[in-house]
Design a protein around this motif. Structure first.
Motif, PDB file in Angstrom:
ATOM      1  N   SER A 112       0.821  -1.430  -0.055  1.00 17.16           N
ATOM      2  CA  SER A 112       0.080  -0.080   0.009  1.00 17.16           C
ATOM      3  C   SER A 112       0.862   1.370   0.018  1.00 17.16           C
ATOM      4  O   SER A 112       0.590   2.263  -0.831  1.00 17.16           O
ATOM      5  N   ILE A 113       1.857   1.288   0.745  1.00 15.49           N
ATOM      6  CA  ILE A 113       2.862   2.458   0.673  1.00 15.49           C
ATOM      7  C   ILE A 113       3.284   2.274  -0.443  1.00 15.49           C
ATOM      8  O   ILE A 113       3.678   3.393  -0.912  1.00 15.49           O
ATOM      9  N   SER A 114       4.092   1.490  -0.863  1.00 19.36           N
ATOM     10  CA  SER A 114       4.698   1.448  -2.196  1.00 19.36           C
ATOM     11  C   SER A 114       3.896   1.835  -3.511  1.00 19.36           C
ATOM     12  O   SER A 114       4.377   2.802  -4.206  1.00 19.36           O
ATOM     13  N   LEU A 115       2.812   1.508  -3.517  1.00 16.66           N
ATOM     14  CA  LEU A 115       1.904   1.986  -4.535  1.00 16.66           C
ATOM     15  C   LEU A 115       1.689   3.514  -4.316  1.00 16.66           C
ATOM     16  O   LEU A 115       1.456   4.333  -5.316  1.00 16.66           O
ATOM     17  N   LEU A 116       1.354   3.917  -3.169  1.00 23.19           N
ATOM     18  CA  LEU A 116       1.280   5.428  -3.072  1.00 23.19           C
ATOM     19  C   LEU A 116       2.554   6.277  -3.200  1.00 23.19           C
ATOM     20  O   LEU A 116       2.530   7.443  -3.960  1.00 23.19           O
ATOM     21  N   ARG A 117       3.757   5.669  -2.987  1.00 20.51           N
ATOM     22  CA  ARG A 117       5.017   6.262  -3.436  1.00 20.51           C
ATOM     23  C   ARG A 117       5.565   6.022  -4.879  1.00 20.51           C
ATOM     24  O   ARG A 117       6.198   7.106  -5.370  1.00 20.51           O
ATOM     25  N   PHE A 118       5.232   5.203  -5.298  1.00 20.17           N
ATOM     26  CA  PHE A 118       6.030   4.490  -6.605  1.00 20.17           C
ATOM     27  C   PHE A 118       4.751   4.159  -7.791  1.00 20.17           C
ATOM     28  O   PHE A 118       5.276   4.056  -8.951  1.00 20.17           O
ATOM     29  N   SER A 119       3.836   4.207  -7.480  1.00 18.29           N
ATOM     30  CA  SER A 119       2.539   3.564  -8.207  1.00 18.29           C
ATOM     31  C   SER A 119       2.999   2.122  -8.801  1.00 18.29           C
ATOM     32  O   SER A 119       2.419   1.678  -9.757  1.00 18.29           O
TER      33      SER A 119
END
Length: 210
Positions: A112-119
């Motif tokens: 979830s964090i990775s998606l927010l940061r790197f899509s």
DNA sequence: CTTCAGATGCTCT
DNA sequence: GAGCATCTGAAGA
């Protein structure tokens, strides 16, 4: 869940910066879902005596207003036109001071964090991106979806708070390897004259580093 | 590993 | 108008 009470944030800012190391930030997203990370790096800012603090000398402007709030609120501001920095307001109301959260590590599923940061999901990141996942104040805010919209948020509320243990955030504690606390001067405050060398930056380091 | 430039907008003078 | 509690990608060693 057992979030830290307001009294935790009431005391001395430099002490609280150290006590926050290893604690867990829980960010509850508006659309649902919790993001959890463990604090690994902090800095103390004290308006009373610290030229690096935005509210040095009790300077009160639209931006610094949040620093004068009661302890246990989030001070979030825009820096360099495109990044945000997350702070926790400390000391009694009217004493402008805060702890900057400079770095953290994800707890539980980092997607979830990775998606927010790197899509894209964590598994698709480069080794470099994984190694430096949340090790900066701007990265942390991007990953936790925190902007000026969340400035002034009450840390005793439901959308952003801190826990002693990961279980309090609904996740099992990660296996802990031995760590030591390190201390040194703060980053990126060359303008702050004598305060440049105040050793008010704290971070955790793994013991097994050679 | 290191340096380096560029991005970008708000805040305060 | 200057400066900022930063990050990224590219290029060099």
């Amino acid at each position: 869940m057992a979030r830290l009470p307001r009294e935790f944030y009431l005391g001395d800012t430099v002490e609280i910066a150290q006590q926050l190391l290893g604690k867990y930030i829980v960010r509850r997203l508006p659309q649902g879902g919790d993001l959890v990370c463990r604090i690994t790096e902090t800095e103390a800012y004290v308006g009373r005596c610290d030229k690096a603090c935005h509210a040095y000398g009790y300077r009160r402007t639209a931006r610094t207003e949040t620093l004068f709030a009661p302890p246990g609120h989030a001070y979030i501001y825009l820096i360099y036109g495109m990044y945000h920095c997350l702070n926790f307001v400390t000391e009694p109301e009217g004493e402008p001071a805060a702890v900057l959260i400079r770095g953290a590590e994800p707890v539980g599923n980092p997607d979830s964090i990775s998606l927010l940061r790197f899509s894209r999901p964590f598994a698709q990141l480069t080794p470099y991106q994984r190694r430096h996942f949340l090790d900066g104040p701007g990265k942390l805010c991007k990953g936790l979806s925190l902007t000026k919209v969340e400035n002034g948020m009450d840390l005793t509320g439901d959308t952003l708070f801190v826990c002693d243990r990961a279980e309090d955030g609904g996740l099992p504690s990660p296996p802990t390897v031995p760590e030591k606390m390190c201390r040194g001067p703060r980053i990126g405050i060359d303008y702050a004259q004598e305060a440049v060398e105040f050793p008010w930056r704290f971070w955790l380091e793994k013991e097994d580093k050679k």
